[in-house]
Every structure is written in C-alpha cells, then in structure tokens.
Write an enzyme that holds these catalytic residues in place. Sequence first.
Site, short mmCIF file in Angstrom:
data_model
loop_
_atom_site.label_atom_id
_atom_site.label_comp_id
_atom_site.label_asym_id
_atom_site.label_seq_id
_atom_site.Cartn_x
_atom_site.Cartn_y
_atom_site.Cartn_z
N GLN A 60 29.68 -73.85 17.87
CA GLN A 60 28.23 -73.80 17.65
C GLN A 60 27.65 -75.21 17.60
OE1 GLN A 60 27.21 -71.10 14.56
NE2 GLN A 60 25.11 -71.81 14.35
N SER A 66 35.74 -73.99 15.48
CA SER A 66 35.04 -72.95 14.72
C SER A 66 34.89 -71.69 15.58
CB SER A 66 33.69 -73.48 14.24
OG SER A 66 33.11 -72.61 13.30
N LEU A 67 33.66 -71.34 15.99
CA LEU A 67 33.47 -70.18 16.88
C LEU A 67 34.39 -70.23 18.08
CD1 LEU A 67 31.70 -69.91 19.82
CD2 LEU A 67 32.20 -67.88 18.45
N ARG A 76 30.30 -61.80 13.57
CA ARG A 76 30.52 -63.07 12.87
C ARG A 76 29.23 -63.87 12.79
NH1 ARG A 76 31.97 -68.51 14.05
NH2 ARG A 76 33.67 -69.38 12.79
N HIS A 124 31.35 -73.37 6.83
CA HIS A 124 32.67 -73.80 6.37
C HIS A 124 32.62 -74.33 4.93
CE1 HIS A 124 34.17 -73.07 10.35
NE2 HIS A 124 33.22 -73.84 10.84
N GLN A 141 38.84 -69.34 8.01
CA GLN A 141 38.11 -70.40 8.69
C GLN A 141 36.63 -70.42 8.31
OE1 GLN A 141 35.90 -70.30 12.13
NE2 GLN A 141 37.62 -70.92 13.41
#
Length: 315
Positions: free
Chosen positions: A11, A93-94, A118, A198, A247
């Site tokens: 992202q 991440s994503l 998500r 996060h 995560q």
Amino acid sequence: MKKIALLFAGQGAQVVGMGKDLADQFPVAADLFRRADEILARKLTDIAWNGPIEELTKTSNCQPALFVHGLACLSILRELASNFPIGGAAGLSLGEMTAYAAAGTFDFENGLKLVQKRGSFMDEACAATVGGMAAMIGADENAVRQLADEEDVDVANVNSPGQVVISGELAKVEAAVAVAKEHGIRRATMLNVAGAYHSRLMQSAYEKLGGALAHVVVQPPRFPVVSNVTGMEVRTPVEIRRTLQDQVTGTVRWVDCMERLLDLGCDLFVELGPGGVLAGLLKRTRKDVDVVSVSDVESVRACAEKIRSSNLIRS
C-alpha cells in the site's frame, strides 16, 4: 543456474492508471482485471484506471487494485519469458498476500476476496482510532525501538538500514518525532497515511482477518514465500494463517526478508508493482544486487528480455 526473487508492492505504491496499458496490450492482464470486477461485484478497474487518486488511495480500494496489478505483471512476464526459475518471493505488507497468490497458496478469486476483506477491516480500524506513522531516517533500529518504548508506540517497518517506521496513536507518534534527534535519529518525518498500520491500533482488523483466514483454503506455496513478521519462509497452512494475521499488528521486517532471499540464492530481484519503492529499499540494503521494477508494458518487456538474455529460462 540463476534464480529470480519476486517482490510485490505494498500500500502506498498505487497510481491512477495502473495496469491499463497492460490490459490494453495483453489479454491475460485484461482477463484478470475483468475477473476482479466480477468477483468483487464492483468497478475496481474503473477506480484503478481513472481514479480519482483519493478514491484509489482508500485501503479497501488500493489493496485489491495492487493485488490484481501485481499478478497481471507476473502473468505477462511468464507469458513473455516462459518458464523461468523462481527462487522465492516476498511482498511488503499487502504485497505478501500477492506473493502467496503467485505461489498458489490462494487461488485468484479467494485471494482477491481475502485482500478486499483485509482492506475493509483496516479501513474500519483507521476510522475507529486516531493514528499516525512516522519514518525515522538515519536511524539505528535499536535506538528507534528504545524511542518507541519510551513514547508508547510500535515499530511498524524495518525497511532498510537506516529507515525504520513507527506507528501508533497520533499524538504519541508526533511526540516521538519531536524528540527523535535526542535518540541519535538524523531525521523524523510524519507520513501521510490514514491510520496506524502495523500497530496495536489495528487490533480489530487483526481479529477480523483471523476469522476470514480460517475459512479460506490455503495450500503450501509452490516456491518459498518469506514472511514479513519472521523474515523466514513459511510453508504450512497453519503457519501461513498465523503469520498473515500477526502481520496486521506486527513489525514488517523487510530487511530480514531481503537477506533471506539472498541466502536462498536469488540473483535477480523483480519488483512487481508501481513506483520502484522496493527496488530502492533493496539497493539501500545491498548496493550490488541486480533488481528491476515492472509496472507497465515497457518495463515488463524489458524485464522479459533481461530474463531471456541472462540464460535464466529452464529448458
């Protein structure tokens, strides 16, 4: 034989128009974007290609758009460069969700639906909290962790040597920025983000994603996928579900991920997604590494030619 590492964007990499030229020239990409609209029962493609950027930047839009774009880039690369060896993959991440889809852990439909959930869960967590993030530049990780402990915020990302991101309640992150130099940190900059990704402020998203993951078919990956939270490859469905959930509130250990892919013998790193951010982070981690970024027709053709001319294709 050389091996390729696949890196999938996270992202923040999104740009209006992403994937349109790919879909215009390659039916395999056009099909993925078309299927995405059908699966989600909405015009994700219109948002990705036409914006506005404010709409695309929403977590519930940019995450599925980046997922589809990354897999479209890979599908074209496989079409142009045939059966090249993949030594491993990671995603920021994503992007880790995209990496697992590329490795066959999720099929396209289930992976996309999971990414959509998500993104929505994270949007909801952002709306329910007042969070922020800041980049610590020229920073030792231990110094940042000490600062984070003192100011009651979390370490969100260890992106490259000297670049660590903190996350948490907005006022506390701002307070940490104000005293960063006292901890030997050269520069601290607030990031333009919707919330505290996060960090513990994503707890509601963590819980909801855990429930969603429990109902998704998960297959062992066909090639190593390195987890953001462990910096090591994760193989079993139980571990994959646990680390993908962890995560959401845990630290993205990107430097460890890159070092692990190097340890696995990867020689050529291919970033799949807009912006070239991951290539830049990798160069700061290891200056001599061979890395290329793929996001449009020109770059995907250049990468395929590099693979073909580098004797990377299996016979």
